[in-house]
Each structure stands twice: as C-alpha cells, then as structure tokens.
Design a protein around this motif. Structure first.
Motif, PDB file in Angstrom:
ATOM      1  N   LEU A   7       1.200  -1.077  -0.162  1.00  0.00           N
ATOM      2  CA  LEU A   7       0.191   0.314   0.122  1.00  0.00           C
ATOM      3  C   LEU A   7       0.678   1.136   0.016  1.00  0.00           C
ATOM      4  CD1 LEU A   7      -2.905  -0.758   2.995  1.00  0.00           C
ATOM      5  CD2 LEU A   7      -2.715  -1.831   0.011  1.00  0.00           C
ATOM      6  N   ALA A   8       0.937   1.927  -1.142  1.00  0.00           N
ATOM      7  CA  ALA A   8       2.366   2.809  -1.380  1.00  0.00           C
ATOM      8  C   ALA A   8       1.817   3.697  -0.468  1.00  0.00           C
ATOM      9  CB  ALA A   8       1.906   3.305  -2.709  1.00  0.00           C
ATOM     10  N   ASP A   9       0.009   4.672  -0.480  1.00  0.00           N
ATOM     11  CA  ASP A   9      -0.183   5.988   0.036  1.00  0.00           C
ATOM     12  C   ASP A   9      -1.378   5.096   0.538  1.00  0.00           C
ATOM     13  OD1 ASP A   9      -1.752   5.682  -1.927  1.00  0.00           O
ATOM     14  OD2 ASP A   9      -0.237   7.248  -3.377  1.00  0.00           O
ATOM     15  N   PRO A  10      -1.956   6.652   1.765  1.00  0.00           N
ATOM     16  CA  PRO A  10      -3.418   6.626   2.098  1.00  0.00           C
ATOM     17  C   PRO A  10      -4.484   5.905   1.247  1.00  0.00           C
ATOM     18  CG  PRO A  10      -1.846   8.651   3.481  1.00  0.00           C
ATOM     19  CD  PRO A  10      -1.188   7.453   1.608  1.00  0.00           C
ATOM     20  N   ALA A  11      -4.335   7.088   0.313  1.00  0.00           N
ATOM     21  CA  ALA A  11      -4.871   6.415  -1.136  1.00  0.00           C
ATOM     22  C   ALA A  11      -5.180   4.886  -1.929  1.00  0.00           C
ATOM     23  CB  ALA A  11      -4.967   7.156  -2.435  1.00  0.00           C
ATOM     24  N   GLY A  37       1.691   2.391  14.756  1.00  0.00           N
ATOM     25  CA  GLY A  37       1.587   3.276  13.471  1.00  0.00           C
ATOM     26  C   GLY A  37       1.571   2.540  11.894  1.00  0.00           C
ATOM     27  N   ALA A  38       1.209   1.136  12.251  1.00  0.00           N
ATOM     28  CA  ALA A  38       1.224   0.191  11.186  1.00  0.00           C
ATOM     29  C   ALA A  38       0.458   0.088   9.725  1.00  0.00           C
ATOM     30  CB  ALA A  38       1.419  -1.435  11.441  1.00  0.00           C
ATOM     31  N   GLY A  39      -1.069   0.760  10.937  1.00  0.00           N
ATOM     32  CA  GLY A  39      -1.940   1.217   9.498  1.00  0.00           C
ATOM     33  C   GLY A  39      -3.310   0.074   9.922  1.00  0.00           C
ATOM     34  N   LYS A  40      -3.259   0.268  11.289  1.00  0.00           N
ATOM     35  CA  LYS A  40      -4.405  -0.264  11.507  1.00  0.00           C
ATOM     36  C   LYS A  40      -5.200  -0.382  11.240  1.00  0.00           C
ATOM     37  CE  LYS A  40      -2.674  -2.272  15.175  1.00  0.00           C
ATOM     38  NZ  LYS A  40      -1.295  -1.444  15.140  1.00  0.00           N
ATOM     39  N   THR A  41      -5.807   0.747  11.951  1.00  0.00           N
ATOM     40  CA  THR A  41      -6.569   2.279  11.886  1.00  0.00           C
ATOM     41  C   THR A  41      -7.236   2.521  11.231  1.00  0.00           C
ATOM     42  OG1 THR A  41      -6.098   2.532  15.016  1.00  0.00           O
ATOM     43  CG2 THR A  41      -7.698   4.289  13.489  1.00  0.00           C
ATOM     44  N   ALA A  42      -6.338   2.800  10.170  1.00  0.00           N
ATOM     45  CA  ALA A  42      -6.672   4.098   9.050  1.00  0.00           C
ATOM     46  C   ALA A  42      -7.165   2.518   8.185  1.00  0.00           C
ATOM     47  CB  ALA A  42      -5.039   4.297   8.431  1.00  0.00           C
ATOM     48  N   LEU A  43      -6.759   1.149   7.992  1.00  0.00           N
ATOM     49  CA  LEU A  43      -7.302   0.694   7.291  1.00  0.00           C
ATOM     50  C   LEU A  43      -9.248  -0.043   8.275  1.00  0.00           C
ATOM     51  CD1 LEU A  43      -7.342  -1.751   4.956  1.00  0.00           C
ATOM     52  CD2 LEU A  43      -6.290  -3.222   5.982  1.00  0.00           C
ATOM     53  N   ALA A  44      -9.093   0.139   8.751  1.00  0.00           N
ATOM     54  CA  ALA A  44     -10.579  -0.247  10.075  1.00  0.00           C
ATOM     55  C   ALA A  44     -11.408   1.014   9.412  1.00  0.00           C
ATOM     56  CB  ALA A  44     -10.388  -0.096  10.992  1.00  0.00           C
ATOM     57  N   GLU A 132       8.575   3.468   3.921  1.00  0.00           N
ATOM     58  CA  GLU A 132       7.414   4.176   2.885  1.00  0.00           C
ATOM     59  C   GLU A 132       6.498   3.599   2.839  1.00  0.00           C
ATOM     60  OE1 GLU A 132       7.547   6.950   1.354  1.00  0.00           O
ATOM     61  OE2 GLU A 132       8.926   7.527   3.068  1.00  0.00           O
ATOM     62  N   GLY A 133       5.314   3.342   3.063  1.00  0.00           N
ATOM     63  CA  GLY A 133       4.075   3.262   2.126  1.00  0.00           C
ATOM     64  C   GLY A 133       3.994   1.865   3.907  1.00  0.00           C
ATOM     65  N   ARG A 134       3.281   0.632   3.135  1.00  0.00           N
ATOM     66  CA  ARG A 134       2.560  -0.412   3.955  1.00  0.00           C
ATOM     67  C   ARG A 134       2.729  -1.468   2.979  1.00  0.00           C
ATOM     68  NH1 ARG A 134       3.936   3.366   6.916  1.00  0.00           N
ATOM     69  NH2 ARG A 134       3.302   3.512   9.035  1.00  0.00           N
TER      70      ARG A 134
END
Length: 145
Positions: A7-11, A37-44, A132-134
C-alpha cells in the motif's frame, strides 16, 4: 484478494478498505495485526466508511472505549481496539461475538487469542524497510473440522 501487496499511500489503503468492505458479509470477524503505526486504524476506518456509504464519516479510534459500534446499511459493525485490554478474559464483557450477524473488526487481537478461532480474515500490516507505505498480508485462517 488473499495474498500480499504494498500500500504505497493513504489512497491505496482507502482503496483496499473499499475492496474489503465490498467482500465482507454479516458475521465476518476481521483481525488486524501490526505494530503501532502500521496502519490498522487507517484500514479499519476505510472499511467502516465504505460500509457506512460515506467517505467522510467520522470514525474515532476505539482505543479508550475498546469497542465502537456502528449501524451500517449492511447491519451492525463493531470496531474494537484491544490494546488496553487488561486481561484476555475481559473479552467476554465486550460482546464482540454476541451478535452473529455483526461485522467485527479487531485491532490488537493478540490480546485475546480466542478470537483467532472465530476469524474469517486476518490482515497483517507491516512497515517496510525505509518506512514508505505499508505491506499488507491477507489470509483466511484455517478452521478445524
């Protein structure tokens, strides 16, 4: 959908969230693994916003409440963050699996290992070297017969 991708970016995170939301059905239990900070909440959040049908829908982190419920057009959605769970036995009090028709998203499921037996999808997010990214890995857990 099962496999690994960058996942390169928030989009890209939002796009994956929309893809996952379209595939989820009532009764799904999704476990989100990863370091802080790995992005769990952003994905949820991306999944919930898609299920709610509103890309601007406010999705607070359930870190302090432990469980944040939503009523989406598809039905009940529960977003849990078990980071502050004091004892795995407290999971019963949260009622995460009490509604068999609810879609349940759980961050920090390692704090309540019995959830792995109920999982329909396990998502692991990692921060790649360089930051960079996830990297996201999606797996369907093995179910015992």
């Amino acid at each position: 959908m099962i496999g690994e991708r960058l996942l390169a970016d928030p989009a890209a995170t939002d796009a994956l969230g929309a893809e996952l939301a379209a595939a989820l059905r009532p009764g799904a239990v999704v476990l989100l693994l990863g370091d802080l900070g790995a992005g769990k909440t952003a994905l949820a959040r991306a999944i919930i916003r898609t299920l709610m049908g509103d890309p601007a829908f406010e999705v607070p982190s359930p870190t302090f409440a432990l469980v944040q419920p939503y009523e989406a057009p598809i039905g009940a959605v529960l977003h849990a963050d078990l980071y502050r769970l004091g004892d795995p036995r407290e999971i019963d009090e949260l009622g995460l699996l009490g509604d068999p028709g609810a879609i349940v998203l759980v961050e920090w499921p390692e704090r309540a290992p019995e959830l792995f037996g109920a999982a329909t999808l396990v998502i692991a997010l990692t921060i790649p070297p360089g930051g960079e990214g996830r990297v996201v890995s999606l797996t369907e857990p093995l179910k015992s017969a």
